[in-house]
Design a protein around this motif. Structure first.
Motif, short mmCIF file in Angstrom:
data_model
loop_
_atom_site.label_atom_id
_atom_site.label_comp_id
_atom_site.label_asym_id
_atom_site.label_seq_id
_atom_site.Cartn_x
_atom_site.Cartn_y
_atom_site.Cartn_z
N UNK A 1 0.78 -1.15 0.04
CA UNK A 1 0.07 0.11 0.17
C UNK A 1 0.93 1.27 0.03
N UNK B 1 1.28 5.30 0.24
CA UNK B 1 0.79 6.54 0.83
C UNK B 1 1.72 7.71 0.36
N UNK C 1 2.83 11.49 1.14
CA UNK C 1 2.66 12.74 2.15
C UNK C 1 3.33 13.97 1.66
N UNK D 1 -0.95 13.60 5.22
CA UNK D 1 -1.31 12.59 4.21
C UNK D 1 -1.88 13.01 3.07
N UNK E 1 -3.76 7.52 -0.59
CA UNK E 1 -3.37 6.19 -0.60
C UNK E 1 -3.68 5.43 -2.05
N UNK F 1 6.71 12.77 0.32
CA UNK F 1 7.30 11.56 0.54
C UNK F 1 6.43 10.47 0.13
N UNK G 1 3.30 0.50 3.45
CA UNK G 1 3.28 -0.48 4.39
C UNK G 1 3.78 -1.81 4.06
N UNK H 1 -2.04 -1.12 10.91
CA UNK H 1 -2.26 -1.81 9.78
C UNK H 1 -2.62 -1.09 8.46
N UNK H 2 -2.43 -1.72 7.31
CA UNK H 2 -2.35 -0.94 6.09
C UNK H 2 -3.70 -0.21 5.89
N UNK H 3 -3.61 1.10 5.25
CA UNK H 3 -4.58 1.38 4.72
C UNK H 3 -4.98 2.82 5.74
N UNK I 1 -4.21 6.48 7.39
CA UNK I 1 -3.29 7.53 7.24
C UNK I 1 -2.90 7.74 8.53
N UNK I 2 -1.65 8.21 8.53
CA UNK I 2 -1.19 8.69 10.09
C UNK I 2 -1.15 10.13 10.10
N UNK J 1 0.06 13.24 11.86
CA UNK J 1 1.35 13.80 12.57
C UNK J 1 1.41 15.04 13.67
#
Lengths: 110, 115
Positions: A31, A33, A35, A45, A48, A88, A92, B99-101, B103-104, B106
């Motif tokens: 996956x 993502x 940023x 973010x 994805x 960036x 995952x 887990x995947x998917x 968004x983080x 910050x």
């Protein structure tokens, strides 16, 4: 461990020109993502990508995931000064950790 | 607040001192991550927490680094006997679940400078 590489490391463009950053891996990406980090700020973010060959658009930004899931790209059409920052990609991996590429720093001359 | 909160925003300390950095994740986010970002570099994963599971410490660079998290709330990252190479911005992120998917999100980070 997994390595995610981004090129170029830096890019200067004139306002109005297009910009592309590439994300590559020697192993299959799962996956991806993307940023954006403004100067002095924290990563935010953007999007994805999950499926092979997937293409997503956000206004002037186009995100692609390669057919073999070994690469991804972000293209910005007609850059503006507000696009300045470091972009960036992150993947995952099997360990459910987010591995970041080194980033591409975009500078836009008005 | 609505976002991830980190404190202090800046920390300057002498080599050899211990430092403690704090992170308040977004309420309801069960996953919490710490990263290190050296000047002009990418993000280096340090550790993450998921609920009450044992943390994944695989990114910690040495035994001088440790982190704790109280339940699904505040986390502290401690660096003992700081060295000049520890100078960096330490970023905390949280997400709805591990887990995947996901968004983080910050925080603004703690800029650590070791003299």
């Amino acid at each position: 461990g997994q390595q995610v590489m981004q090129i170029p490391q830096y890019q200067h463009v004139q306002e109005g020109e297009d910009f592309t950053t590439y994300c590559n891996s020697s192993t299959t990406l799962s996956n991806i993502q993307w940023y954006k980090q403004r100067p002095g700020g924290h990563p935010v973010f953007l999007i994805q990508l999950v499926k092979s060959g997937e293409v997503k658009k956000q206004k002037r930004l186009t995100f692609q995931f390669g057919e073999a899931k070994k690469n991804s790209s972000l293209h910005i059409t007609a850059t503006q000064t507000t696009d300045v920052g470091t972009y960036f990609c992150a993947d995952f991996n099997a360990g459910n950790m987010l591995t970041f590429g080194g980033g591409t720093r975009l500078m836009v001359k008005p | 607040g609505a976002g991830v909160s980190q404190s202090p925003s800046n920390k300057v300390t002498e080599k050899g001192k211990d430092v403690e950095l704090r992170c308040d994740p977004i309420s309801g986010h069960t996953a919490l991550y710490w990263y290190r970002q050296r000047l002009g570099q990418g993000l280096e994963f340090l550790i993450y927490f998921q609920g009450n599971s044992a943390p994944d410490k695989s990114g910690l660079p040495s035994d001088r680094f440790s982190a704790e998290r109280t339940g699904e709330s505040v986390s502290t990252l401690t660096i003992q006997r700081t060295q000049q190479e520890d100078s960096a911005v330490y970023l905390c992120a949280s997400s709805l679940q591990r887990g995947r998917g996901q968004p983080q999100h910050f925080g603004d980070g703690t800029r650590l400078s070791i003299l």
